[in-house]
Design an enzyme around this catalytic site. Structure first.
Site, PDB file in Angstrom:
ATOM      1  N   CYS A   5     -37.952  -0.018  -3.779  1.00 16.54           N
ATOM      2  CA  CYS A   5     -39.182  -0.507  -3.144  1.00 16.54           C
ATOM      3  C   CYS A   5     -39.159  -0.213  -1.641  1.00 16.54           C
ATOM      4  O   CYS A   5     -38.288  -0.707  -0.911  1.00 16.54           O
ATOM      5  CB  CYS A   5     -39.349  -2.004  -3.389  1.00 16.54           C
ATOM      6  N   CYS A   8     -39.377  -3.459   0.535  1.00 10.99           N
ATOM      7  CA  CYS A   8     -38.104  -4.203   0.565  1.00 10.99           C
ATOM      8  C   CYS A   8     -37.162  -3.533   1.566  1.00 10.99           C
ATOM      9  O   CYS A   8     -36.497  -4.216   2.356  1.00 10.99           O
ATOM     10  CB  CYS A   8     -37.464  -4.246  -0.824  1.00 10.99           C
ATOM     11  N   ASN A  83     -55.209  -5.050  -0.301  1.00 11.61           N
ATOM     12  CA  ASN A  83     -55.664  -4.184  -1.389  1.00 11.61           C
ATOM     13  C   ASN A  83     -54.916  -4.583  -2.659  1.00 11.61           C
ATOM     14  O   ASN A  83     -53.690  -4.745  -2.630  1.00 11.61           O
ATOM     15  CB  ASN A  83     -55.398  -2.721  -1.045  1.00 11.61           C
ATOM     16  N   GLY A  89     -57.258   0.084  -3.935  1.00 11.14           N
ATOM     17  CA  GLY A  89     -56.720   0.845  -2.807  1.00 11.14           C
ATOM     18  C   GLY A  89     -55.244   0.603  -2.532  1.00 11.14           C
ATOM     19  O   GLY A  89     -54.701   1.096  -1.542  1.00 11.14           O
ATOM     20  N   HIS A  94     -45.641  -3.803  -3.198  1.00 11.90           N
ATOM     21  CA  HIS A  94     -44.958  -4.988  -2.667  1.00 11.90           C
ATOM     22  C   HIS A  94     -46.033  -5.651  -1.806  1.00 11.90           C
ATOM     23  O   HIS A  94     -46.551  -5.015  -0.866  1.00 11.90           O
ATOM     24  CB  HIS A  94     -43.729  -4.553  -1.844  1.00 11.90           C
ATOM     25  N   HIS A  96     -48.501  -7.057   0.675  1.00 10.03           N
ATOM     26  CA  HIS A  96     -48.556  -6.960   2.140  1.00 10.03           C
ATOM     27  C   HIS A  96     -49.976  -7.206   2.610  1.00 10.03           C
ATOM     28  O   HIS A  96     -50.942  -7.014   1.876  1.00 10.03           O
ATOM     29  CB  HIS A  96     -48.069  -5.583   2.610  1.00 10.03           C
ATOM     30  N   HIS A  98     -52.774  -6.354   5.599  1.00  8.32           N
ATOM     31  CA  HIS A  98     -53.177  -5.499   6.709  1.00  8.32           C
ATOM     32  C   HIS A  98     -53.817  -6.375   7.783  1.00  8.32           C
ATOM     33  O   HIS A  98     -54.666  -7.221   7.479  1.00  8.32           O
ATOM     34  CB  HIS A  98     -54.222  -4.475   6.257  1.00  8.32           C
TER      35      HIS A  98
HETATM   36  P1  AMP Z   1     -51.884  -0.239   0.659  1.00  9.58           P
HETATM   37  O1  AMP Z   1     -52.624   1.046   0.494  1.00  9.58           O
HETATM   38  O2  AMP Z   1     -52.778  -1.430   0.827  1.00  9.58           O
HETATM   39  O3  AMP Z   1     -50.843  -0.430  -0.429  1.00  9.58           O
HETATM   40  O4  AMP Z   1     -51.114  -0.150   2.034  1.00  9.58           O
HETATM   41  C1  AMP Z   1     -49.920   0.554   2.186  1.00  9.58           C
HETATM   42  C2  AMP Z   1     -49.863   0.929   3.623  1.00  9.58           C
HETATM   43  O5  AMP Z   1     -48.531   1.275   3.938  1.00  9.58           O
HETATM   44  C3  AMP Z   1     -50.741   2.128   3.994  1.00  9.58           C
HETATM   45  O6  AMP Z   1     -51.687   1.731   4.975  1.00  9.58           O
HETATM   46  C4  AMP Z   1     -49.740   3.150   4.530  1.00  9.58           C
HETATM   47  O7  AMP Z   1     -50.240   3.875   5.628  1.00  9.58           O
HETATM   48  C5  AMP Z   1     -48.555   2.269   4.910  1.00  9.58           C
HETATM   49  N1  AMP Z   1     -47.243   2.906   4.889  1.00  9.58           N
HETATM   50  C6  AMP Z   1     -46.748   3.738   3.941  1.00  9.58           C
HETATM   51  N2  AMP Z   1     -45.480   4.097   4.249  1.00  9.58           N
HETATM   52  C7  AMP Z   1     -45.174   3.473   5.418  1.00  9.58           C
HETATM   53  C8  AMP Z   1     -44.029   3.448   6.272  1.00  9.58           C
HETATM   54  N3  AMP Z   1     -42.903   4.131   5.988  1.00  9.58           N
HETATM   55  N4  AMP Z   1     -44.071   2.705   7.398  1.00  9.58           N
HETATM   56  C9  AMP Z   1     -45.196   2.008   7.714  1.00  9.58           C
HETATM   57  N5  AMP Z   1     -46.303   1.989   6.956  1.00  9.58           N
HETATM   58  C10 AMP Z   1     -46.303   2.715   5.824  1.00  9.58           C
HETATM   59 ZN    ZN Z   2     -40.319  -4.904  -2.551  1.00 13.99          ZN
END
Ligand code: AMP
Ligand code: ZN
Length: 109
Positions: A5, A8, A83, A89, A94, A96, A98
């Site tokens: 993950c 994680c 999302n 989206g 995991h 999170h 925004h």
């Molecule tokens: P979601 O599309 O809501 O699952 O959001 C995932 C978010 O993680 C997206 O906005 C990506 O730009 C962001 N993301 C993906 N990989 C990384 C990373 N290594 N560091 C920071 N953000 C990331």
């Molecule tokens: Zn995780």
């Protein structure tokens, strides 16, 4: 913790804007606003659908951490977004949050 993950891993060893009490905030790698932060709980659940797996006090602390992250980033007005599922989206599985402030690009509404 699932070893594959991304969040994680980033929780454990990422470059955090802030981290406290089981929650971390990081900068989104692909920002869609002047300020685009992600709040990641240490507890791994795949989606917001599973938020009921969090103890109630942890949900309260998670939301307070989101608000405090925005405040520390200097945001007064902003957007908090989750999302849920690929159709909503979600790309990282995991939970999170925004936190988006300032000019936004490609956001709904
Ligand atoms: P979601 O599309 O809501 O699952 O959001 C995932 C978010 O993680 C997206 O906005 C990506 O730009 C962001 N993301 C993906 N990989 C990384 C990373 N290594 N560091 C920071 N953000 C990331
Ligand atoms: Zn995780």
């Amino acid at each position: 913790m699932p070893s594959d993950c991304l969040f994680c891993k980033l929780y454990a060893e990422g470059d955090h804007v802030r981290k406290a009490d089981g929650f971390a905030a990081i900068k989104d790698i692909n920002p869609r606003a002047d300020t685009h932060l992600l709040v990641i709980p240490e507890r791994h659940v795949e989606t917001f659908r599973d938020v009921g797996e969090f103890p109630a006090d942890e949900v309260q602390r998670m939301l307070a951490f989101v608000a405090e992250t925005a405040r520390e980033a200097g945001l007064d007005d902003y957007r908090v977004m989750v999302n849920v599922g690929p159709g909503g989206g979600q790309t990282v599985f995991h939970l999170h949050w925004h936190v988006l402030g300032g000019r936004m690009t490609g956001m709904p509404g």
